[in-house]
Scaffold this motif. Structure first.
Motif, PDB file in Angstrom:
ATOM      1  N   TRP A 308       0.847  -1.186   0.000  1.00 26.67           N
ATOM      2  CA  TRP A 308       0.000   0.000   0.000  1.00 26.67           C
ATOM      3  C   TRP A 308       0.886   1.242   0.000  1.00 26.67           C
ATOM      4  O   TRP A 308       2.031   1.196   0.447  1.00 26.67           O
ATOM      5  N   PRO A 309       0.367   2.365  -0.501  1.00 27.38           N
ATOM      6  CA  PRO A 309       1.186   3.586  -0.576  1.00 27.38           C
ATOM      7  C   PRO A 309       1.842   3.980   0.749  1.00 27.38           C
ATOM      8  O   PRO A 309       2.994   4.398   0.757  1.00 27.38           O
ATOM      9  N   ASP A 310       1.127   3.814   1.860  1.00 26.61           N
ATOM     10  CA  ASP A 310       1.703   4.222   3.136  1.00 26.61           C
ATOM     11  C   ASP A 310       2.724   3.225   3.681  1.00 26.61           C
ATOM     12  O   ASP A 310       3.330   3.453   4.725  1.00 26.61           O
ATOM     13  N   GLN A 311       2.926   2.126   2.974  1.00 25.85           N
ATOM     14  CA  GLN A 311       3.945   1.149   3.365  1.00 25.85           C
ATOM     15  C   GLN A 311       5.242   1.299   2.561  1.00 25.85           C
ATOM     16  O   GLN A 311       6.278   0.736   2.926  1.00 25.85           O
ATOM     17  N   VAL A 312       5.156   2.037   1.461  1.00 25.68           N
ATOM     18  CA  VAL A 312       6.277   2.082   0.516  1.00 25.68           C
ATOM     19  C   VAL A 312       7.548   2.647   1.155  1.00 25.68           C
ATOM     20  O   VAL A 312       8.634   2.069   1.021  1.00 25.68           O
ATOM     21  N   LYS A 313       7.416   3.774   1.852  1.00 27.72           N
ATOM     22  CA  LYS A 313       8.614   4.427   2.398  1.00 27.72           C
ATOM     23  C   LYS A 313       9.378   3.504   3.354  1.00 27.72           C
ATOM     24  O   LYS A 313      10.601   3.365   3.246  1.00 27.72           O
ATOM     25  N   ASP A 314       8.655   2.875   4.275  1.00 30.98           N
ATOM     26  CA  ASP A 314       9.333   1.991   5.230  1.00 30.98           C
ATOM     27  C   ASP A 314       9.974   0.794   4.539  1.00 30.98           C
ATOM     28  O   ASP A 314      11.100   0.392   4.858  1.00 30.98           O
ATOM     29  N   ARG A 315       9.259   0.220   3.571  1.00 31.71           N
ATOM     30  CA  ARG A 315       9.775  -0.970   2.908  1.00 31.71           C
ATOM     31  C   ARG A 315      10.919  -0.651   1.945  1.00 31.71           C
ATOM     32  O   ARG A 315      11.658  -1.535   1.524  1.00 31.71           O
ATOM     33  N   ALA A 317      13.364   1.515   2.731  1.00 29.45           N
ATOM     34  CA  ALA A 317      14.525   2.009   3.481  1.00 29.45           C
ATOM     35  C   ALA A 317      15.788   1.218   3.173  1.00 29.45           C
ATOM     36  O   ALA A 317      16.837   1.794   2.841  1.00 29.45           O
ATOM     37  N   ASP A 318      15.711  -0.087   3.245  1.00 31.39           N
ATOM     38  CA  ASP A 318      16.898  -0.912   2.978  1.00 31.39           C
ATOM     39  C   ASP A 318      17.291  -0.934   1.503  1.00 31.39           C
ATOM     40  O   ASP A 318      18.479  -0.780   1.171  1.00 31.39           O
ATOM     41  N   PRO A 319      16.324  -1.128   0.564  1.00 31.86           N
ATOM     42  CA  PRO A 319      16.701  -1.119  -0.854  1.00 31.86           C
ATOM     43  C   PRO A 319      17.355   0.180  -1.300  1.00 31.86           C
ATOM     44  O   PRO A 319      18.317   0.158  -2.098  1.00 31.86           O
ATOM     45  N   VAL A 320      16.879   1.313  -0.790  1.00 33.19           N
ATOM     46  CA  VAL A 320      17.480   2.600  -1.164  1.00 33.19           C
ATOM     47  C   VAL A 320      18.909   2.678  -0.653  1.00 33.19           C
ATOM     48  O   VAL A 320      19.839   3.057  -1.387  1.00 33.19           O
ATOM     49  N   THR A 321      19.127   2.313   0.587  1.00 32.63           N
ATOM     50  CA  THR A 321      20.467   2.369   1.179  1.00 32.63           C
ATOM     51  C   THR A 321      21.439   1.443   0.449  1.00 32.63           C
ATOM     52  O   THR A 321      22.616   1.769   0.253  1.00 32.63           O
ATOM     53  N   THR A 322      20.913   0.285   0.027  1.00 30.17           N
ATOM     54  CA  THR A 322      21.766  -0.700  -0.639  1.00 30.17           C
ATOM     55  C   THR A 322      22.107  -0.295  -2.072  1.00 30.17           C
ATOM     56  O   THR A 322      23.247  -0.452  -2.526  1.00 30.17           O
ATOM     57  N   ALA A 323      21.107   0.240  -2.784  1.00 33.75           N
ATOM     58  CA  ALA A 323      21.277   0.484  -4.220  1.00 33.75           C
ATOM     59  C   ALA A 323      21.893   1.841  -4.547  1.00 33.75           C
ATOM     60  O   ALA A 323      22.527   2.000  -5.602  1.00 33.75           O
ATOM     61  N   MET A 324      21.729   2.823  -3.671  1.00 33.92           N
ATOM     62  CA  MET A 324      22.179   4.179  -4.003  1.00 33.92           C
ATOM     63  C   MET A 324      23.431   4.557  -3.211  1.00 33.92           C
ATOM     64  O   MET A 324      23.609   4.166  -2.057  1.00 33.92           O
ATOM     65  N   LYS A 325      24.290   5.337  -3.827  1.00 33.69           N
ATOM     66  CA  LYS A 325      25.500   5.824  -3.164  1.00 33.69           C
ATOM     67  C   LYS A 325      25.163   7.131  -2.450  1.00 33.69           C
ATOM     68  O   LYS A 325      25.130   8.207  -3.062  1.00 33.69           O
ATOM     69  N   LEU A 326      24.902   7.018  -1.177  1.00 31.11           N
ATOM     70  CA  LEU A 326      24.452   8.169  -0.394  1.00 31.11           C
ATOM     71  C   LEU A 326      25.591   8.632   0.522  1.00 31.11           C
ATOM     72  O   LEU A 326      25.558   8.462   1.744  1.00 31.11           O
ATOM     73  N   ASP A 327      26.621   9.244  -0.091  1.00 33.63           N
ATOM     74  CA  ASP A 327      27.812   9.626   0.670  1.00 33.63           C
ATOM     75  C   ASP A 327      28.161  11.097   0.520  1.00 33.63           C
ATOM     76  O   ASP A 327      29.315  11.499   0.673  1.00 33.63           O
ATOM     77  N   LEU A 328      27.188  11.930   0.224  1.00 31.22           N
ATOM     78  CA  LEU A 328      27.455  13.343  -0.019  1.00 31.22           C
ATOM     79  C   LEU A 328      28.163  14.002   1.164  1.00 31.22           C
ATOM     80  O   LEU A 328      29.187  14.677   1.002  1.00 31.22           O
ATOM     81  N   ALA A 329      27.636  13.807   2.368  1.00 31.85           N
ATOM     82  CA  ALA A 329      28.206  14.481   3.539  1.00 31.85           C
ATOM     83  C   ALA A 329      29.604  13.982   3.878  1.00 31.85           C
ATOM     84  O   ALA A 329      30.458  14.740   4.337  1.00 31.85           O
ATOM     85  N   SER A 330      29.844  12.692   3.638  1.00 24.90           N
ATOM     86  CA  SER A 330      31.138  12.112   4.033  1.00 24.90           C
ATOM     87  C   SER A 330      32.185  12.169   2.934  1.00 24.90           C
ATOM     88  O   SER A 330      33.340  11.766   3.136  1.00 24.90           O
ATOM     89  N   SER A 331      31.813  12.642   1.760  1.00 26.40           N
ATOM     90  CA  SER A 331      32.764  12.663   0.649  1.00 26.40           C
ATOM     91  C   SER A 331      33.917  13.616   0.940  1.00 26.40           C
ATOM     92  O   SER A 331      33.802  14.551   1.742  1.00 26.40           O
ATOM     93  N   GLY A 332      35.001  13.385   0.240  1.00 28.61           N
ATOM     94  CA  GLY A 332      36.198  14.199   0.471  1.00 28.61           C
ATOM     95  C   GLY A 332      35.994  15.669   0.202  1.00 28.61           C
ATOM     96  O   GLY A 332      36.626  16.525   0.822  1.00 28.61           O
ATOM     97  N   ALA A 333      35.124  15.987  -0.730  1.00 21.43           N
ATOM     98  CA  ALA A 333      34.892  17.381  -1.078  1.00 21.43           C
ATOM     99  C   ALA A 333      34.067  18.116  -0.036  1.00 21.43           C
ATOM    100  O   ALA A 333      34.012  19.342  -0.022  1.00 21.43           O
ATOM    101  N   CYS A 334      33.398  17.364   0.853  1.00 19.92           N
ATOM    102  CA  CYS A 334      32.488  17.986   1.824  1.00 19.92           C
ATOM    103  C   CYS A 334      32.974  17.791   3.265  1.00 19.92           C
ATOM    104  O   CYS A 334      33.212  18.742   3.996  1.00 19.92           O
ATOM    105  N   LYS A 335      33.078  16.513   3.666  1.00 18.14           N
ATOM    106  CA  LYS A 335      33.497  16.151   5.020  1.00 18.14           C
ATOM    107  C   LYS A 335      32.712  16.916   6.086  1.00 18.14           C
ATOM    108  O   LYS A 335      33.283  17.529   6.985  1.00 18.14           O
ATOM    109  N   GLY A 336      31.402  16.860   5.957  1.00 14.14           N
ATOM    110  CA  GLY A 336      30.556  17.566   6.914  1.00 14.14           C
ATOM    111  C   GLY A 336      29.483  16.659   7.487  1.00 14.14           C
ATOM    112  O   GLY A 336      29.702  15.453   7.669  1.00 14.14           O
ATOM    113  N   THR A 337      28.349  17.222   7.762  1.00  9.34           N
ATOM    114  CA  THR A 337      27.203  16.459   8.289  1.00  9.34           C
ATOM    115  C   THR A 337      26.039  16.604   7.323  1.00  9.34           C
ATOM    116  O   THR A 337      25.956  17.586   6.561  1.00  9.34           O
TER     117      THR A 337
END
Length: 385
Positions: A308-315, A317-337
């Motif tokens: 259901w639509p209200d279940q999509v975001k929770d379900r 969470a793991d696929p997004v983290t696994t499939a996408m490179k989410l390292d903007l804050a920790s990248s060498g060019a940023c090194k922030g939060t």
């Protein structure tokens, strides 16, 4: 021989220690007449235990002073037992609404006692529509007399214009008949065109299964109710399918509840038999030099018709983290939060074009939150649920 006869006569002449005690009807009748209101109920019950006929005769006057409350409720049951139902009806009808409701409820708890089911049926005949509008039917939850059940069944099959009253009777009917109510509810659902009516009929399946009732639920009835809902769900209006989802959850049928997602959104079902959603994942980073950076990842989300639509975001969470490179804050060019936020749609998409329009609209809203910042958008490969 003569000795035996003498012994027999002696035995007959001596009262048994187990003989029933006698009672003074006259004294008890006087006590009832002289009783103050808070003692009248008890005095009436004592007279009825001694002489039911005398209590029947005394009931009209006695109930003029019997007070509502525990002793009054007890006196009502006693009076019905001695045939003084007319006096009981007259007394109940002049009570304050809260007292009347409590007495009717207490009387319903005694429906296994002789005379009580017949009293309710006589009251329905005598009062007519007032039996329903004055909520006498609320005492029938646990009154499993076949004629009482016929009375409830007849009422719900001739629904009037008062929807609130109808839904109240529907609840009592469902709780009273339990599993036996399910075929009637299912047949009504197949005929229901009005979304509100269909919604209440679906909810009544939970009442039939005893959800929330004092007696608890019955596994066999839970299964029968879930089966009936699954069978009629494809024919229900959208609002009723939403209720079917909730009701199946209360019945403990979580998997069945999930499977209704594609029924609810059948107009958006894909060729695969599933549904098409999407996700917009926003990375916002505050870098060590104080500048803010924003990167957005977008992806279609394909699922198998069980989300259901209200279940999509929770379900997601793991696929997004696994499939996408989410390292903007920790990248060498940023090194922030930084923070990561997923946005998902309120309903599945009919096609890829509808998905893309939602993405474009979402990007516009995100840009408004970060004026003056150049946002990088990264389209990702489709995800699956």
């Amino acid at each position: 021989m003569w000795l035996a006869l003498v012994a027999l006569c002696v035995n007959l002449a001596v009262p048994s220690s187990h003989a029933a005690p006698t009672c003074d009807v006259k004294a008890l009748g006087k006590a009832l007449t002289e009783a103050v209101p808070n003692q009248a109920g008890k005095a009436f019950a004592e007279l009825a235990a001694c002489d039911p006929a005398a209590a029947n005769k005394a009931a009209p006057e006695a109930f003029k002073k019997i007070l509502a409350g525990e002793t009054g409720d007890a006196a009502v049951v006693v009076a019905i037992g001695v045939g003084a139902g007319e006096s009981v009806r007259a007394w109940v009808n002049v009570q304050e609404p809260d007292d009347r409701s409590r007495t009717i409820s207490k009387l319903g708890e005694k429906c296994d006692q002789a005379g009580v089911p017949a009293f309710f049926l006589d009251t329905a005949t005598t009062l007519g529509e007032k039996f329903w509008t004055d909520r006498w039917y609320r005492g029938l939850d646990d009154c499993h007399d076949p004629k009482v059940q016929d009375l409830l069944r007849s009422r719900i099959t001739t629904a009037g214009s008062d929807r609130t009253l109808f839904f109240g009777v529907l609840e009592v009917f469902s709780r009273n008949l339990g599993k036996e109510a399910i075929p009637t509810l299912k047949a009504a659902l197949l005929e229901a065109k009005d979304p509100e009516l269909a919604t209440y009929l679906v909810n009544a399946m939970a009442d039939a299964a005893g959800v929330g009732g004092a007696a608890g639920t019955d596994p066999e009835t839970l299964k029968a109710a879930a089966t009936a809902i699954n069978e009629v769900a494809p024919l229900l209006p959208a609002k009723a399918v939403d209720q079917a989802r909730t009701t199946l959850l209360t019945l403990g049928a979580e998997a069945d509840s999930d499977r209704l997602a594609v029924v609810r959104y059948k107009d958006a079902m894909q060729a695969s038999g599933g549904l098409l959603y999407g996700v917009v994942t926003t990375e916002v980073a505050t870098c060590k030099k104080g500048d803010t950076r924003v990167v957005i990842h977008t992806a279609q989300v394909n699922e198998g018709g069980k989300t259901w639509p209200d279940q999509v975001k929770d379900r997601l969470a793991d696929p997004v983290t696994t499939a996408m490179k989410l390292d903007l804050a920790s990248s060498g060019a940023c090194k922030g939060t930084g923070t990561v936020e997923n946005v998902t749609p309120s309903a599945p998409f009919k096609d890829a074009a509808a998905y893309q329009k939602w993405v474009d609209d979402t990007l516009v809203e995100i840009q408004k939150k970060h004026p003056g910042i150049k946002i990088k958008v990264i389209p990702e490969d489709p995800l699956s649920l």
